[in-house]
Design a protein around this motif. Structure first.
Motif, short mmCIF file in Angstrom:
data_model
loop_
_atom_site.label_atom_id
_atom_site.label_comp_id
_atom_site.label_asym_id
_atom_site.label_seq_id
_atom_site.Cartn_x
_atom_site.Cartn_y
_atom_site.Cartn_z
N ALA A 165 -42.80 13.74 36.29
CA ALA A 165 -43.39 12.69 35.46
C ALA A 165 -44.13 13.27 34.26
CB ALA A 165 -44.33 11.82 36.28
N LEU A 166 -44.47 14.55 34.36
CA LEU A 166 -45.34 15.17 33.35
C LEU A 166 -44.83 15.02 31.93
CD1 LEU A 166 -47.86 16.93 32.89
CD2 LEU A 166 -46.40 18.93 33.07
N TRP A 167 -43.51 15.20 31.74
CA TRP A 167 -42.95 15.15 30.38
C TRP A 167 -43.24 13.82 29.71
CZ3 TRP A 167 -42.03 19.49 28.30
CH2 TRP A 167 -41.58 20.57 29.07
N GLY A 168 -43.18 12.75 30.51
CA GLY A 168 -43.49 11.44 29.96
C GLY A 168 -44.98 11.31 29.67
N LEU A 169 -45.79 11.73 30.64
CA LEU A 169 -47.24 11.58 30.50
C LEU A 169 -47.80 12.40 29.33
CD1 LEU A 169 -48.26 11.57 34.26
CD2 LEU A 169 -48.38 9.65 32.66
N LEU A 170 -47.10 13.48 29.01
CA LEU A 170 -47.58 14.34 27.91
C LEU A 170 -47.62 13.59 26.58
CD1 LEU A 170 -46.11 17.92 28.33
CD2 LEU A 170 -48.50 17.24 28.11
N LEU A 171 -46.81 12.53 26.49
CA LEU A 171 -46.76 11.77 25.24
C LEU A 171 -48.13 11.30 24.80
CD1 LEU A 171 -44.44 10.45 23.33
CD2 LEU A 171 -45.24 8.36 24.38
N VAL A 172 -48.87 10.71 25.75
CA VAL A 172 -50.19 10.18 25.41
C VAL A 172 -51.16 11.32 25.09
CG1 VAL A 172 -51.16 10.02 27.74
CG2 VAL A 172 -51.90 8.43 25.97
N VAL A 173 -50.94 12.46 25.75
CA VAL A 173 -51.79 13.63 25.46
C VAL A 173 -51.56 14.08 24.02
CG1 VAL A 173 -52.29 16.00 26.12
CG2 VAL A 173 -51.72 14.33 27.87
N ILE A 174 -50.28 14.09 23.61
CA ILE A 174 -49.96 14.49 22.23
C ILE A 174 -50.62 13.52 21.24
CG2 ILE A 174 -48.11 14.70 20.54
CD1 ILE A 174 -46.31 15.63 22.81
N ILE A 175 -50.46 12.22 21.51
CA ILE A 175 -51.00 11.22 20.60
C ILE A 175 -52.52 11.35 20.48
CG2 ILE A 175 -51.35 8.75 20.23
CD1 ILE A 175 -48.66 8.29 21.67
N LEU A 176 -53.20 11.28 21.65
CA LEU A 176 -54.66 11.29 21.61
C LEU A 176 -55.20 12.65 21.17
CD1 LEU A 176 -55.63 9.22 24.75
CD2 LEU A 176 -55.60 8.52 22.37
N GLY A 177 -54.61 13.72 21.72
CA GLY A 177 -55.05 15.05 21.37
C GLY A 177 -54.87 15.32 19.89
N GLY A 178 -53.71 14.94 19.37
CA GLY A 178 -53.41 15.17 17.96
C GLY A 178 -54.34 14.42 17.03
N ILE A 179 -54.62 13.17 17.38
CA ILE A 179 -55.53 12.38 16.55
C ILE A 179 -56.95 12.93 16.64
CG2 ILE A 179 -56.56 10.11 16.18
CD1 ILE A 179 -54.01 8.87 17.30
N TYR A 180 -57.36 13.23 17.90
CA TYR A 180 -58.72 13.70 18.13
C TYR A 180 -58.97 15.04 17.45
CZ TYR A 180 -62.60 15.84 20.67
OH TYR A 180 -63.74 16.50 20.99
N ALA A 181 -57.99 15.93 17.53
CA ALA A 181 -58.16 17.24 16.92
C ALA A 181 -57.95 17.21 15.41
CB ALA A 181 -57.20 18.23 17.57
N GLY A 182 -57.59 16.05 14.90
CA GLY A 182 -57.40 15.94 13.46
C GLY A 182 -56.11 16.58 12.97
N ILE A 183 -55.17 16.80 13.89
CA ILE A 183 -53.90 17.42 13.48
C ILE A 183 -53.07 16.41 12.71
CG2 ILE A 183 -51.75 18.47 14.30
CD1 ILE A 183 -53.34 19.44 16.73
N PHE A 184 -53.05 15.17 13.18
CA PHE A 184 -52.35 14.15 12.41
C PHE A 184 -53.01 12.79 12.49
CE2 PHE A 184 -50.66 13.81 16.53
CZ PHE A 184 -49.79 14.85 16.83
N THR A 185 -52.60 11.92 11.56
CA THR A 185 -53.10 10.54 11.54
C THR A 185 -52.39 9.77 12.65
OG1 THR A 185 -51.31 9.83 10.10
CG2 THR A 185 -53.28 10.67 9.02
#
Lengths: 173, 426
Positions: free
Chosen positions: B216-236
């Motif tokens: 299931a991890l591959w699917g769950l990683l999606l939200v990690v990418i979204i939130l992590g990316g926004i939080y870390a300021g990597i992307f809008t």
């Protein structure tokens, strides 16, 4: 033929937008660069996608409408209400078509270029009158079907614009 | 007078079955032609401009990501993982259905999509294991509403765009309320399961838990990418959405291999269709909101409400009721688009936090999704569970009380919505 064309165009526009946005992120982090025209190209594609898709949505009956009340009406009344409904849709499409034709005409007179894309702004806005012209066409088609249904046709007498259950396809917010 | 005409026109059009988008647009155009001093051109311009509002660009991308995720066997893997975690409790499958909905909500921004994805895997399984079909439908229908609360959320994107507040902050604010709602629903299941002596399954071995998690991890990683990316300021948020669409494509085609590259055009068409349907409403609602503003209707409403001297809790209560009623007749995005321009200035004057307001509006809209006549989740659940609409409404009704309790909690305890964003972003 035209139907397939609509689908291909929509799919291509969406794919283009997605790839461009993704590429922009990659470019920024990996190559430390980017294209200035990228964002503008994405937003105009988005506009074209929605505008071309509107009439496709009428054809595939995917616009949400609340038919809870109309479904409970007696049959003859329902037909009149449906006629009224499709007329409202037509009035809307024609007014918006007029508005967007004037808009494009004005942009032509002004002759401004787009911000980042080397093209005149009016050309990129042409999807708007086009979209509303297609929408008008689909509503006329729906109205015509409805009128013919009244003359003993087998059609169930509801234009497809307002035929859709509130439930429609599975994905809405 | 203008406001009255605008609203009356809207309701008459909706009532005679005109599509929501056209009703919004025609009501605006007619009102403008009769009372307004703007031209038809400026309204058309507003319509076209909607697709150039940068935050709204996230809408098609999140929809595309969700479509890839729904079509691939992502939901099936999430169900397996959830089942390994909680299946051994009494009423375990029902709890797994709740948990899987929460997981899937974290890759999809839409409530009906969550119902379809989890429901089509879970309802058959629950019925086969001896659960009543109506009970299974009720659980899935309500758990699916988590789709718009747990990030990403299309309703939050729209709210953020129209109020010009941070979408990243809204996403992060939705996490704790989402977890609380999931837990409260799971506790409810436990109570019902004890009473009705519902079946439980064998406890999954630790190895199974790990294996299903890895799947299931591959699917769950999606939200990690979204939130992590926004939080870390990597992307809008918009770029996060674009990246997640490409990621979802990659996972579905190359990692899970549930679909082949030949299925991609079909998925693109499907996602375009959903995008257009939603954006046609949003663009017309922007014209509607534009008219509200040029006619200074929000100011009038604001003066009226503030002049009444309502305390904040009183205003929130009126707001809850207003959203509940309108939520019954329209889908969440339309409600947010129409009411936010009126509500937002008043709420700001009363010192309500914009992020808290967004979260409470979303939770309020969740109730609208499971109440007739325009409860999208009800229609979708009835289809997935092969149950009549009437039975689905009955089955889902008791859960409304759970949603209501959580809504009260989230409305009157702003801390729940604000603690994580304040901790992370300040």
């Amino acid at each position: 033929m035209i139907d397939r064309l609509e689908e291909w165009l929509m799919a291509a526009l969406l794919a283009f937008m997605t790839v461009l946005t993704f590429a922009q992120v990659v470019m920024r982090y990996v190559f430390n660069t980017g294209w200035v025209w990228s964002l503008e190209a994405t937003t105009y594609s988005f506009g074209a996608l929605v505008l071309i898709g509107m009439s496709y949505g009428v054809r595939t009956k995917s616009h949400i409408a609340a038919d809870l009340f109309t479904r409970k009406m007696p049959k003859p009344l329902r037909r009149y209400v449906a006629l009224l409904g499709i007329s409202a849709c037509l009035v809307y499409a024609v007014l918006m078509l007029y508005g967007s034709v004037v808009l494009v005409d004005r942009l032509m007179t002004l002759g401004n270029a787009a911000r980042d894309i080397p093209a005149p702004k009016w050309l990129l806005t042409v999807s708007m009158p086009l979209g509303f012209a297609l929408l008008t066409f689909r509503f006329v088609e729906g109205a015509w079907r409805l009128i013919r249904a009244g003359e003993g046709n087998t059609d169930d007498g509801r234009p497809h614009a307002i035929d859709e259950e509130a439930g429609g396809p599975e994905d809405k917010t | 007078m203008t406001a009255l005409f605008l609203l009356a026109a809207l309701f008459v059009l909706l009532f005679i079955g005109v599509p929501v988008a056209v009703s919004l647009g025609l009501a605006s155009v007619l009102t403008m032609l009769i009372f307004g001093d703007q031209s038809l051109v400026s309204l058309s311009q507003k319509f076209f401009h909607t697709m150039q509002v940068y935050p709204l660009l996230a809408v098609p991308f999140f929809i595309l990501a969700g479509t890839f995720m729904t079509t691939g066997g992502v939901a099936r893997r999430m169900v397996a993982f959830a089942n390994a975690l909680v299946g051994h409790f009494r009423g375990g499958l029902a709890m797994a259905a709740l948990l899987a909905s929460a997981f899937f909500a974290a890759v999809s921004g839409s409530a009906p999509a969550t119902v379809v994805a989890v429901g089509s895997v879970m309802i058959v399984g629950m019925v086969a294991s001896g659960y009543a079909r109506a009970f299974a439908a009720g659980v899935i229908c309500n758990a699916g509403t988590l789709g718009i609360l747990i990030p990403p959320s299309l309703v939050m994107v729209v709210y953020g765009a129209i109020t010009e507040s941070s979408i990243g902050k809204l996403f992060i604010a939705g996490i704790l309320p989402g977890i609380i709602l999931t837990l409260v629903m799971m506790i409810t299941v436990t109570v019902i399961a004890r009473k009705q002596d519902m079946p439980r399954q064998e406890r999954a071995s630790f190895k199974t838990v790990v294996n299903t998690f890895r799947e299931a991890l591959w699917g769950l990683l999606l939200v990690v990418i979204i939130l992590g990316g926004i939080y870390a300021g990597i992307f809008t948020p918009t770029e996060a959405a674009g990246v997640s669409a490409v990621y979802a494509f990659f996972i579905a085609v190359f990692v899970y291999r549930d679909i082949t590259i030949h299925d991609v055009p079909k998925i693109l068409v499907e996602a375009s269709k959903i995008t257009v349907m939603l954006m046609f409403i949003v663009a017309n609602a922007y014209m509607f909101a534009f008219l509200l503003t040029t006619e200074q209707i929000p100011q009038m409403a604001s003066e009226l409400i503030v002049g009444m001297g309502l305390p904040v809790w009183g205003f929130l209560l009126v707001l809850n009721l207003l959203l509940l009623i309108t939520g019954n007749f329209m889908e969440p995005t339309s409600v947010v688009l129409i009411l936010t321009p009126i509500i937002f200035p008043i709420a700001m004057q009363m010192g309500i936090d914009p992020t808290h307001l967004g979260v409470l509006m979303v939770v309020n809209m969740q109730m609208g999704l499971v109440t007739p006549p325009v409860g999208l989740n009800l229609f979708v659940t009835a289809g997935v569970a092969k149950l009549s609409l009437e039975d689905t409404i009955k089955a889902s009704f008791p859960w409304l009380l759970v949603l209501l309790a959580v809504l009260m909690l989230i409305t009157y305890v702003p801390w729940i919505s604000l603690v994580i964003p304040n901790l992370l972003l300040n």
